[in-house]
Design an enzyme around this catalytic site. Structure first.
Site, PDB file in Angstrom:
ATOM      1  N   LYS A   1      -2.243   0.745 -11.553  1.00 44.71           N
ATOM      2  CA  LYS A   1      -2.476   1.937 -10.754  1.00 44.71           C
ATOM      3  C   LYS A   1      -2.963   3.094 -11.644  1.00 44.71           C
ATOM      4  O   LYS A   1      -2.916   2.993 -12.888  1.00 44.71           O
ATOM      5  CB  LYS A   1      -1.169   2.291 -10.018  1.00 44.71           C
TER       6      LYS A   1
ATOM      7  N   TYR B   1      -2.992  -0.659   2.009  1.00 42.01           N
ATOM      8  CA  TYR B   1      -1.596  -0.350   2.292  1.00 42.01           C
ATOM      9  C   TYR B   1      -1.300  -0.198   3.783  1.00 42.01           C
ATOM     10  O   TYR B   1      -0.344   0.485   4.162  1.00 42.01           O
ATOM     11  CB  TYR B   1      -1.190   0.920   1.532  1.00 42.01           C
TER      12      TYR B   1
ATOM     13  N   ASN C   1       4.793   4.004 -10.018  1.00 43.58           N
ATOM     14  CA  ASN C   1       5.383   2.768 -10.554  1.00 43.58           C
ATOM     15  C   ASN C   1       4.384   1.825 -11.220  1.00 43.58           C
ATOM     16  O   ASN C   1       4.612   0.622 -11.324  1.00 43.58           O
ATOM     17  CB  ASN C   1       6.231   2.067  -9.494  1.00 43.58           C
TER      18      ASN C   1
ATOM     19  N   HIS D   1       0.666  -2.639  -9.060  1.00 39.43           N
ATOM     20  CA  HIS D   1       0.834  -3.314  -7.770  1.00 39.43           C
ATOM     21  C   HIS D   1       0.703  -4.813  -7.995  1.00 39.43           C
ATOM     22  O   HIS D   1      -0.093  -5.246  -8.826  1.00 39.43           O
ATOM     23  CB  HIS D   1      -0.257  -2.875  -6.782  1.00 39.43           C
TER      24      HIS D   1
ATOM     25  N   GLU E   1      -5.761  -9.233  -0.209  1.00 39.65           N
ATOM     26  CA  GLU E   1      -6.031  -8.194  -1.205  1.00 39.65           C
ATOM     27  C   GLU E   1      -7.181  -8.598  -2.140  1.00 39.65           C
ATOM     28  O   GLU E   1      -8.013  -7.762  -2.494  1.00 39.65           O
ATOM     29  CB  GLU E   1      -4.745  -7.880  -1.983  1.00 39.65           C
TER      30      GLU E   1
HETATM   31  P1  IDP Z   1       5.921  -3.122  -4.029  1.00 44.50           P
HETATM   32  O1  IDP Z   1       4.779  -2.361  -4.681  1.00 44.50           O
HETATM   33  O2  IDP Z   1       7.016  -3.427  -5.000  1.00 44.50           O
HETATM   34  O3  IDP Z   1       5.444  -4.334  -3.258  1.00 44.50           O
HETATM   35  P2  IDP Z   1       6.276  -1.809  -1.449  1.00 44.50           P
HETATM   36  O4  IDP Z   1       7.574  -1.646  -0.743  1.00 44.50           O
HETATM   37  O5  IDP Z   1       5.295  -2.789  -0.883  1.00 44.50           O
HETATM   38  O6  IDP Z   1       6.594  -2.115  -2.981  1.00 44.50           O
HETATM   39  O7  IDP Z   1       5.604  -0.361  -1.500  1.00 44.50           O
HETATM   40  C1  IDP Z   1       4.248  -0.229  -1.874  1.00 44.50           C
HETATM   41  C2  IDP Z   1       4.130   0.961  -2.799  1.00 44.50           C
HETATM   42  O8  IDP Z   1       4.442   2.150  -2.079  1.00 44.50           O
HETATM   43  C3  IDP Z   1       5.082   0.982  -3.990  1.00 44.50           C
HETATM   44  O9  IDP Z   1       4.637   0.211  -5.077  1.00 44.50           O
HETATM   45  C4  IDP Z   1       5.099   2.461  -4.334  1.00 44.50           C
HETATM   46  O10 IDP Z   1       3.913   2.830  -5.048  1.00 44.50           O
HETATM   47  C5  IDP Z   1       5.039   3.089  -2.946  1.00 44.50           C
HETATM   48  N1  IDP Z   1       6.379   3.414  -2.437  1.00 44.50           N
HETATM   49  C6  IDP Z   1       7.245   2.585  -1.833  1.00 44.50           C
HETATM   50  N2  IDP Z   1       8.366   3.228  -1.478  1.00 44.50           N
HETATM   51  C7  IDP Z   1       8.188   4.514  -1.848  1.00 44.50           C
HETATM   52  C8  IDP Z   1       9.009   5.695  -1.760  1.00 44.50           C
HETATM   53  O11 IDP Z   1      10.124   5.685  -1.253  1.00 44.50           O
HETATM   54  N3  IDP Z   1       8.457   6.844  -2.269  1.00 44.50           N
HETATM   55  C9  IDP Z   1       7.224   6.904  -2.830  1.00 44.50           C
HETATM   56  N4  IDP Z   1       6.436   5.822  -2.939  1.00 44.50           N
HETATM   57  C10 IDP Z   1       6.902   4.638  -2.463  1.00 44.50           C
HETATM   58 MG    MG Z   2       4.335  -4.493  -1.523  1.00 43.14          MG
END
Ligand code: IDP
Ligand code: MG
Length: 144
Positions: free
Chosen positions: A3, A43, A106, A109, A120
């Site tokens: 990212k 997303y 984070n 992805h 994707e």
């Molecule tokens: P993942 O990336 O581990 O699959 P997902 O639940 O699919 O996690 O969420 C997609 C992305 O959305 C996360 O990687 C993160 O960047 C963002 N995200 C998820 N939950 C939150 C939150 O509570 N606050 C801010 N960003 C979030």
């Molecule tokens: Mg995810």
């Protein structure tokens, strides 16, 4: 996908090295900027969640590295290496556990299932951008 924060923090080499060393094989890779429509498509499962708009902003805020990895049980192996969604909770030794501080930044992805991987990959790559080749260490990574 590394990212925008991962790219800006010069973590591309560190991250791809972890996958390479594990034995996963890159069959496609490129540096791109994601437009808003593509981000929303990527997303779409999170549409309506409180973090959705911020997530679209985040992922379009700078270049990202998209890659396709191949290997035995690649999806679950990659998700294990990536770590939990929230870097604060991610286990040390994982990419998010070692390299991030907040769930909204984070670093990386990773597709979570074969169907989402296919979807994707199709968003970011044309078929002729994915290569078929043998890595010379495959004979030593796998029993046969
Ligand atoms: P993942 O990336 O581990 O699959 P997902 O639940 O699919 O996690 O969420 C997609 C992305 O959305 C996360 O990687 C993160 O960047 C963002 N995200 C998820 N939950 C939150 C939150 O509570 N606050 C801010 N960003 C979030
Ligand atoms: Mg995810």
């Amino acid at each position: 996908m590394i990212k925008p924060d991962g790219v800006q923090r010069s973590l591309i080499g560190e991250i791809i090295s972890r996958f390479e060393c594990k034995g996963l094989k890159f069959i496609g890779m490129k540096l791109i900027e994601i437009d808003e429509a593509t981000a929303r498509k990527h997303y779409e499962e999170h549409l309506g969640k409180p973090f959705y708009e911020g997530l679209v902003q985040y992922i379009t805020s700078g270049p990202v590295l998209v890659g396709v990895l191949e290997g035995d049980e690649a999806i679950s192996v990659v998700r294990t290496i990536v770590g939990a969604t929230d870097p604060k909770e991610a286990t040390p030794g994982t990419i998010r556990g070692d390299l991030g501080m907040q769930i909204g930044r984070n670093v990386i992805h990773a597709s979570d299932a074969p169907v989402s991987a296919a979807r994707e990959i199709d968003i970011y790559f044309d078929g002729d951008e994915l290569l078929t080749y043998r890595r010379i260490d495959e004979a030593w990574l796998y029993e046969e």
